[in-house]
Scaffold this motif. Structure first.
Motif, PDB file in Angstrom:
ATOM      1  N   TRP A  11       0.823  -1.220   0.000  1.00  7.21           N
ATOM      2  CA  TRP A  11       0.000   0.000   0.000  1.00  7.21           C
ATOM      3  C   TRP A  11       0.856   1.270   0.000  1.00  7.21           C
ATOM      4  O   TRP A  11       0.369   2.364  -0.275  1.00  7.21           O
ATOM      5  CB  TRP A  11      -0.953   0.000   1.190  1.00  7.21           C
ATOM      6  N   LYS A  28       2.252   6.597  -1.977  1.00  5.81           N
ATOM      7  CA  LYS A  28       1.094   5.859  -1.500  1.00  5.81           C
ATOM      8  C   LYS A  28       0.440   5.209  -2.713  1.00  5.81           C
ATOM      9  O   LYS A  28       0.172   5.864  -3.722  1.00  5.81           O
ATOM     10  CB  LYS A  28       0.103   6.795  -0.811  1.00  5.81           C
ATOM     11  N   ASP A  30      -2.671   3.808  -4.410  1.00  5.64           N
ATOM     12  CA  ASP A  30      -4.108   4.012  -4.231  1.00  5.64           C
ATOM     13  C   ASP A  30      -4.841   3.619  -5.509  1.00  5.64           C
ATOM     14  O   ASP A  30      -4.933   4.405  -6.454  1.00  5.64           O
ATOM     15  CB  ASP A  30      -4.388   5.471  -3.873  1.00  5.64           C
TER      16      ASP A  30
END
Length: 484
Positions: A11, A28, A30
């Motif tokens: 993640w 990050k 996403d």
């Protein structure tokens, strides 16, 4: 066609963007976001051999603000992107190479300001499709890249090369012009001052240029535009022409126009969630009563859209007075904004001087006795002030939304947080330097040196050699009378 090896990612992951000179950046991951995003500031468009390019700065490591990398990349597009908080922003889209887990491929990334975010990059699903498998529970499956990779980059002292700078101003003898020339020459640069109104253009796709007195203005590494409000249209056309010549302009023509159009600026800032006094605008006299109600009734502030330095700003203390002023302005076919009067500000505002991605100085301005306007040109007084983190972030965001690299952002302190009054694309230097004791001029030249060198060096490598117009610091014909 051979199938690509899919990289297993968590993640959050460390990755490299080698074409941008970013050896390590923590992102990050996403998959809920379609578009990838990279932190960027000081975004500037230019053309190289007919190809649209963009340059920008990046602070890749949140914990190390000393690391500042300046990048260039092909400009693919400009698109409206909606963030997770529902705000829509027009972003520059670049194409570059992504390296992660021993694999590399080209991705499209949107540029946006993420200085206050935990991750300087967001990796969306369009960059991962067909290339990666995401484990949403684990992190850094591809290993950790050390921030020491940047030590060698920032340890290298940039080559100091004298720049040739053009200052567009119709006031060569005022404080701001004199300070810019003095500081530029102290650093070994040369700076010419040209009256913007005396410039004219040769508009052609083959070899666009700007001329003055029969001579072509060429060979400049940077242009510092200080365009008076009364000549915004012509001045921004001149700046646009320099942009077409691939010369770095401290504030772009589009950014200057956005900031000068008070109505448009308010709409842009409001759309991005910037706090502002409640503001109304209408054309028909039939809507006057409702317009007054929108801003909470009297007292209220009435502003000419074309006003500057406190001119064309009226405080109407009663509804009757407001109606009379509105009717009078409409009779002159003048465009006005109707704005709530923030009583708690008590005739004071805060001028934040923004350069790049930070507020370099701030002062509190208080109006003279009996005057609700705090402009120093109107007899107001200034004192040094320490601003809050929220005020600092608001000022930087407001300048960024309008696209200004250098700006004076005027704020009001209210119980509901800072509210932006106005964003000035040509802020004066005398008041802020005198009040704070800070070398704002030097900070402006620092920024010009960093950004202009990138574009100028690329232009030189492409074979276009610079030339000088003349050697004097001020280029102005004897019959010119400087104006604001």
């Amino acid at each position: 066609m051979a199938e690509h090896r899919k990289v297993k990612v968590g993640w959050e992951e460390w990755l490299s963007l080698p074409d941008l000179g970013l050896p390590a950046i923590k992102a990050k991951v996403d998959t809920g976001a379609k578009t990838s995003a990279l932190h960027a500031f000081g975004i500037y468009e230019f053309t190289e051999r007919g190809k649209s390019m963009v340059s920008f700065g990046v602070h890749p490591l949140p914990e190390r603000p000393d690391v500042e990398i300046h990048c260039t990349a092909p400009l693919v597009d400009k698109r409206e992107v909606t963030s997770s908080n529902g705000q829509t922003e027009l972003r520059h889209i670049i194409a570059t190479t992504l390296e992660i887990g021993g694999e590399s491929w080209e991705v499209e990334i949107s540029l946006t300001y993420r200085e206050n975010m935990a991750y300087r990059m967001l990796l969306g699903r369009s960059a991962l499709e067909g290339r990666a498998i995401v484990d949403p529970v684990k992190s850094c499956l591809c290993g950790v890249l050390s921030d020491s990779l940047y030590d060698e980059l920032i340890a290298e002292e940039p080559e100091h090369r004298p720049l040739k700078i053009l200052l567009l101003s119709r006031e060569p003898e005022n404080y701001s012009s004199r300070r810019l020339v003095e500081e530029a020459e102290r650093r070994g640069h040369s700076m010419d001052i040209i009256n913007t109104k005396r410039c004219y253009m040769n508009i052609t796709s083959a070899n666009p240029d700007v001329r003055y007195g029969g001579q072509v203005l060429q060979g400049y590494d940077a242009v510092i535009p200080r365009i008076g409000a009364s000549i915004t249209s012509y001045g921004t056309a001149i700046v646009r022409q320099f942009e077409a010549m691939n010369i770095f302009c401290l504030n772009s023509s589009d950014a200057i126009r956005r900031s000068r159009d008070k109505l448009y600026a308010h709409q842009l800032l409001a759309a991005q969630g910037i706090g502002m006094p409640v503001t109304g605008y209408a054309s028909s006299p039939n809507d006057t009563n409702d317009l007054i109600n929108i801003v909470g009734g009297a007292p209220m502030v009435l502003k000419l859209l074309q006003g500057t330095q406190g001119k064309g700003v009226v405080l109407a203390e009663t509804k009757k007075a407001a109606e009379s002023v509105i009717d009078a302005f409409r009779g002159l076919d003048a465009d006005i904004l109707v704005q709530e009067f923030v009583k708690e500000a008590a005739g004071t505002d805060i001028r934040c001087f923004v350069i790049g991605n930070r507020v370099v100085a701030a002062m509190k301005r208080t109006g003279s006795d009996g005057d609700f306007r705090s402009n120093l040109h109107k007899g107001g007084k200034a004192t040094k002030i320490r601003i809050t983190k929220e005020e600092r972030a608001t000022a930087v965001k407001a300048a960024r939304i309008l696209g200004l690299s250098v700006a004076g952002v005027d704020l009001l302190r209210t119980e509901k947080g800072p509210k932006v009054l106005e964003v000035n694309s040509s802020p004066g230097l005398e008041g802020i330097e005198t009040t704070t004791g800070k070398d704002i001029t030097g900070a402006i030249l620092d920024y010009v040196e960093k950004r202009a060198k990138i574009i100028a060096d690329r232009r030189r490598k492409s074979g276009r050699r610079p030339a000088r117009l003349r050697t004097s610091s001020t280029v102005q014909s004897p019959d010119e009378t400087p104006a604001g």
